[in-house]
Design a protein around this motif. Structure first.
Motif, PDB file in Angstrom:
ATOM      1  N   TYR A   1      56.099  45.788  41.736  1.00  0.00           N
ATOM      2  CA  TYR A   1      55.139  45.681  41.374  1.00  0.00           C
ATOM      3  C   TYR A   1      54.222  47.020  41.056  1.00  0.00           C
ATOM      4  CZ  TYR A   1      49.973  43.639  41.369  1.00  0.00           C
ATOM      5  OH  TYR A   1      48.981  44.005  41.029  1.00  0.00           O
TER       6      TYR A   1
ATOM      7  N   GLN B   1      47.152  44.628  46.588  1.00  0.00           N
ATOM      8  CA  GLN B   1      47.485  45.773  44.913  1.00  0.00           C
ATOM      9  C   GLN B   1      46.174  46.429  45.177  1.00  0.00           C
ATOM     10  OE1 GLN B   1      45.715  41.408  43.389  1.00  0.00           O
ATOM     11  NE2 GLN B   1      47.202  41.521  42.253  1.00  0.00           N
ATOM     12  N   ARG B   2      45.066  46.065  45.049  1.00  0.00           N
ATOM     13  CA  ARG B   2      44.136  47.173  45.459  1.00  0.00           C
ATOM     14  C   ARG B   2      44.752  49.025  46.273  1.00  0.00           C
ATOM     15  NH1 ARG B   2      40.823  43.718  47.017  1.00  0.00           N
ATOM     16  NH2 ARG B   2      39.987  44.057  48.992  1.00  0.00           N
TER      17      ARG B   2
ATOM     18  N   TYR C   1      46.726  44.149  36.070  1.00  0.00           N
ATOM     19  CA  TYR C   1      46.003  44.125  36.991  1.00  0.00           C
ATOM     20  C   TYR C   1      45.086  43.022  36.934  1.00  0.00           C
ATOM     21  CZ  TYR C   1      43.058  44.827  41.167  1.00  0.00           C
ATOM     22  OH  TYR C   1      42.071  44.911  42.306  1.00  0.00           O
TER      23      TYR C   1
ATOM     24  N   LEU D   1      47.141  50.180  43.726  1.00  0.00           N
ATOM     25  CA  LEU D   1      46.572  50.867  42.861  1.00  0.00           C
ATOM     26  C   LEU D   1      45.611  51.816  42.958  1.00  0.00           C
ATOM     27  CD1 LEU D   1      45.713  47.730  40.538  1.00  0.00           C
ATOM     28  CD2 LEU D   1      48.376  48.862  40.021  1.00  0.00           C
TER      29      LEU D   1
ATOM     30  N   ALA E   1      53.365  49.044  37.533  1.00  0.00           N
ATOM     31  CA  ALA E   1      52.541  49.749  37.303  1.00  0.00           C
ATOM     32  C   ALA E   1      52.511  51.226  37.059  1.00  0.00           C
ATOM     33  CB  ALA E   1      51.452  49.716  39.142  1.00  0.00           C
TER      34      ALA E   1
ATOM     35  N   THR F   1      52.015  36.946  43.934  1.00  0.00           N
ATOM     36  CA  THR F   1      52.321  37.796  42.433  1.00  0.00           C
ATOM     37  C   THR F   1      53.545  37.250  42.230  1.00  0.00           C
ATOM     38  OG1 THR F   1      52.861  39.595  43.648  1.00  0.00           O
ATOM     39  CG2 THR F   1      50.980  40.006  43.089  1.00  0.00           C
TER      40      THR F   1
END
Length: 304
Positions: free
Chosen positions: A56, A14-15, A118, A18, A60, A49
């Motif tokens: 995803y 995830q990080r 998020y 982003l 975003a 998720t």
């Protein structure tokens, strides 16, 4: 693989997504970040998720594009290129699939839509396991308190019966946060907490997710959402300090909650009010945890 191991791996992915939202992101990169094969990385990401890594990333990017369209007069094609899309047509198709409206109409009308939000997966699983120790030294215990005057306004709210965030999301979904935060006219970010006494219903407990908007706000709302006019009020904003690790957000919220419990309201001329919502706005690493407590001035009486 233990759940905590999977959560940590998905959080790293995830990080990574982003941090590199403006750059090409491949499954090979995510697998290396996760420390697993491409197959396992993709599988556990979807499992925890409910989106593939590509879905995803697209969500975003499209939400960042929506933020640009909402806040600037940039051409749609320029926003598309800035958001990682190769063509105007491809961006428009993806935007419609995500938000149900063309980017041109969205920029012109700015209706509320379900922005991507998020949520650091590992942190939420840590919080779900139960209370954390308040002795955690990675988060500063300092909390600032600021009085904020709010004019007459409208409250948009979604009631729920549950007593905790996770059960509430299972009950009514979690789209409320992105939906509320996409409203450009809002006074502050989306919040959860307790409705004012005037809006509670027997058997409902008074819990809701909500956002405050100007009185003249009239955009259509999804089923289940309600509105009500609120009179002017005063909030005391309790704001914690920024913190480095997103996984420490539950500790940051706990510190602010403890500060509210210990705050000498009467000593500073306040009493807590039940005429406005009690708003918990969560915690972001960059800004800290925030909660707004409705208050009233204590009437001063003179001794004869």
């Amino acid at each position: 693989m233990e759940l905590t191991d999977k959560a940590a791996a998905v959080s790293r992915m995830q990080r990574f997504i982003l941090r590199h939202i403006d750059e090409p992101v491949t499954l090979d990169m995510l697998a290396e970040t996760a420390g697993y094969s491409k197959y396992h990385a993709a599988r556990i990401f979807k499992e925890l998720t409910h989106k593939t890594p590509l879905e995803y990333l697209r969500a975003a990017r499209l939400t960042r594009a929506a933020e640009l369209l909402c806040g600037t007069e940039e051409k749609v094609v320029d926003v598309a290129l800035k958001s990682g899309f190769d063509s105007h047509d491809g961006f428009t198709r993806a935007f419609i699939r995500q938000f149900g409206i063309t980017p041109q109409k969205y920029q012109a009308g700015k209706p509320p839509v379900n922005w991507f939000v998020y949520h650091p997966l590992e942190a939420y699983l840590i919080l779900k396991e139960g209370p954390v120790s308040m002795s955690h030294e990675k988060v500063s215990p300092a909390v600032t308190v600021t009085a904020v005057e709010r004019p007459a306004r409208k409250l948009i709210f979604l009631r729920y019966h549950a007593e905790d965030y996770f059960s509430a999301c299972e009950e009514v979904g979690c789209d409320w946060e992105g939906f509320y935060n996409s409203i450009p006219q809002k006074f502050d970010t989306a919040a959860g907490g307790r409705l004012p006494a005037s809006l509670r219903k027997p058997g409902m407990g008074g819990n809701a997710f909500f956002v405050e908007v100007p009185l003249d706000y009239e955009a259509p709302l999804p089923d289940g959402y309600e509105t009500a006019a609120l009179p002017p009020c005063t909030y005391l904003y309790f704001n914690g300090m920024p913190f480095a690790d997103p996984n420490d957000f539950s500790i940051a919220i706990g510190i602010v909650n403890e500060a509210i419990r210990a705050y000498p309201f009467e000593q500073f001329g306040w009493k807590r009010s039940d005429a406005a919502p009690y708003m918990g706005m969560g915690a972001e690493a960059e800004t800290g945890a925030r909660t707004a407590v409705p208050v009233e001035h204590i009437a001063q009486t003179s001794e004869e």
